[in-house]
Design a protein around this motif. Structure first.
Motif, PDB file in Angstrom:
ATOM      1  N   TRP A   1       5.715  -7.343   2.783  1.00  0.00           N
ATOM      2  CA  TRP A   1       5.679  -6.079   1.787  1.00  0.00           C
ATOM      3  C   TRP A   1       7.072  -6.011   1.441  1.00  0.00           C
ATOM      4  CZ3 TRP A   1       8.600  -1.482   1.559  1.00  0.00           C
ATOM      5  CH2 TRP A   1       8.219  -0.702   0.746  1.00  0.00           C
TER       6      TRP A   1
ATOM      7  N   LEU B   1       6.920  -1.772  -6.905  1.00  0.00           N
ATOM      8  CA  LEU B   1       5.678  -2.105  -6.583  1.00  0.00           C
ATOM      9  C   LEU B   1       4.777  -0.856  -7.056  1.00  0.00           C
ATOM     10  CD1 LEU B   1       5.816  -2.995  -2.650  1.00  0.00           C
ATOM     11  CD2 LEU B   1       4.654  -4.230  -4.697  1.00  0.00           C
TER      12      LEU B   1
ATOM     13  N   TYR C   1      -3.769  -6.237  -2.233  1.00  0.00           N
ATOM     14  CA  TYR C   1      -2.653  -6.391  -2.936  1.00  0.00           C
ATOM     15  C   TYR C   1      -1.611  -5.261  -2.653  1.00  0.00           C
ATOM     16  CZ  TYR C   1      -4.184  -9.628  -6.747  1.00  0.00           C
ATOM     17  OH  TYR C   1      -4.550 -10.583  -7.330  1.00  0.00           O
ATOM     18  N   TRP C   2      -0.466  -5.420  -2.253  1.00  0.00           N
ATOM     19  CA  TRP C   2       0.401  -4.372  -1.862  1.00  0.00           C
ATOM     20  C   TRP C   2       0.633  -3.318  -2.933  1.00  0.00           C
ATOM     21  CZ3 TRP C   2       1.087  -4.184   3.092  1.00  0.00           C
ATOM     22  CH2 TRP C   2       1.339  -5.089   3.846  1.00  0.00           C
TER      23      TRP C   2
ATOM     24  N   HIS D   1       4.322   3.624   1.856  1.00  0.00           N
ATOM     25  CA  HIS D   1       4.488   3.151   3.140  1.00  0.00           C
ATOM     26  C   HIS D   1       4.501   4.566   3.814  1.00  0.00           C
ATOM     27  CE1 HIS D   1       8.824   4.007   2.937  1.00  0.00           C
ATOM     28  NE2 HIS D   1       8.668   3.834   1.630  1.00  0.00           N
TER      29      HIS D   1
ATOM     30  N   CYS E   1       2.423  -0.116   5.697  1.00  0.00           N
ATOM     31  CA  CYS E   1       2.400  -0.452   4.435  1.00  0.00           C
ATOM     32  C   CYS E   1       0.880  -0.311   3.877  1.00  0.00           C
ATOM     33  CB  CYS E   1       3.005  -1.718   4.148  1.00  0.00           C
ATOM     34  SG  CYS E   1       4.771  -1.728   4.702  1.00  0.00           S
TER      35      CYS E   1
ATOM     36  N   VAL F   1      -2.114  -1.491   1.255  1.00  0.00           N
ATOM     37  CA  VAL F   1      -2.617  -2.395   0.126  1.00  0.00           C
ATOM     38  C   VAL F   1      -3.765  -1.788  -0.689  1.00  0.00           C
ATOM     39  CG1 VAL F   1      -1.983  -4.153   1.531  1.00  0.00           C
ATOM     40  CG2 VAL F   1      -4.308  -3.143   1.570  1.00  0.00           C
TER      41      VAL F   1
ATOM     42  N   CYS G   1       3.449  -4.371   7.673  1.00  0.00           N
ATOM     43  CA  CYS G   1       4.319  -4.851   6.484  1.00  0.00           C
ATOM     44  C   CYS G   1       4.645  -6.246   6.577  1.00  0.00           C
ATOM     45  CB  CYS G   1       5.374  -3.908   6.696  1.00  0.00           C
ATOM     46  SG  CYS G   1       5.204  -2.160   6.548  1.00  0.00           S
TER      47      CYS G   1
ATOM     48  N   HIS H   1       0.210 -10.573   1.680  1.00  0.00           N
ATOM     49  CA  HIS H   1      -0.789  -9.836   0.877  1.00  0.00           C
ATOM     50  C   HIS H   1      -0.087 -10.169  -0.640  1.00  0.00           C
ATOM     51  CE1 HIS H   1      -3.495  -8.318   3.793  1.00  0.00           C
ATOM     52  NE2 HIS H   1      -2.207  -7.647   4.217  1.00  0.00           N
TER      53      HIS H   1
ATOM     54  N   ALA I   1       1.068  -9.068  -4.692  1.00  0.00           N
ATOM     55  CA  ALA I   1       1.632  -7.763  -4.888  1.00  0.00           C
ATOM     56  C   ALA I   1       1.136  -7.296  -6.517  1.00  0.00           C
ATOM     57  CB  ALA I   1       3.166  -8.054  -4.988  1.00  0.00           C
TER      58      ALA I   1
END
Length: 215
Positions: free
Chosen positions: A111, A125, A145-146, A150, A188, A190, A202, A206, A208
């Motif tokens: 992350w 992000l 996907y991030w 968080h 975090c 996704v 985190c 993954h 982004a």
């Protein structure tokens, strides 16, 4: 008459360039005695040169492999996301939607790495603010996907990285999410391929999604 050890030239043989019939002429002796050592020496020299060239090629290949291996170890994980940054900036792979642009990475990251990736491209992000944006993202993802959400600072208190108020903002958590499941902190978020959100550790890998205003 006993065979003679000597050879005799006749007028006919001289004119034809031939020796008189006998066992072996002086020309064969001359070749064997004078040139044979030279031929052997030449062949040995060529053989040594070929061996030296072959050895040099093998050594260079081994050195190259060792150097590449050492460089790979020295570069470590940081090079993974830095190379992707360079590729993204070179190709400018941004997808426009409404008044925003989105970048969907082709490489997975932690992350924090994903956050750094987006910042290096003057973006963040993604922060999902409405159903229309959520629908667009859902159509463009086929993995986790991030996103920029968080609860790293305080467990259970979720925050958007751009300061958007989490409590009043729209949410698309999957059923029973976030659940901080298991023995690992899932701090975090996704967006999954079905479009719903999940909390994950985190330090898991993954893809982004980066977001920035349209140029």
């Amino acid at each position: 008459m006993e065979p003679s050890d000597h050879y005799e030239l006749t007028e006919d043989s001289f004119q034809l360039g031939k020796w008189k019939t006998g066992n072996r002429g002086p020309r064969a002796d001359l070749i064997q005695g004078k040139f044979f050592p030279l031929i052997i020496s030449t062949l040995l020299l060529v053989s040594l040169l070929m061996s030296a060239v072959t050895l040099g090629i093998v050594v260079n290949l081994k050195n190259s492999q060792m150097t590449n291996g050492s460089l790979t170890k020295l570069q470590g994980d940081d090079s993974r996301w830095k190379d992707s940054i360079d590729t993204a900036q070179l190709l400018n792979i941004w997808r426009p939607f409404k008044e925003r642009e989105y970048y969907f990475s082709s490489t997975p990251y932690l992350w924090k790495e994903a956050e750094q990736l987006c910042e290096s491209m003057n973006s963040k992000l993604v922060v999902i603010n409405n159903r229309e944006e959520q629908g667009y993202i859902r159509l463009n993802v086929n993995h986790n996907y991030w996103i920029g959400l968080h609860d790293i600072v305080e467990e259970g208190k979720w925050r958007w990285i751009d300061g958007t108020d989490y409590a009043s903002n729209i949410k698309f958590w999957a059923h029973n999410q976030p659940n901080n499941h298991g023995q690992f902190d899932e701090d975090c978020a996704v967006v999954g391929e079905n479009g719903f959100w999940h909390d994950w550790p985190c330090d898991s890998l993954h893809f982004a999604i980066c977001e920035k205003p349209a140029a």
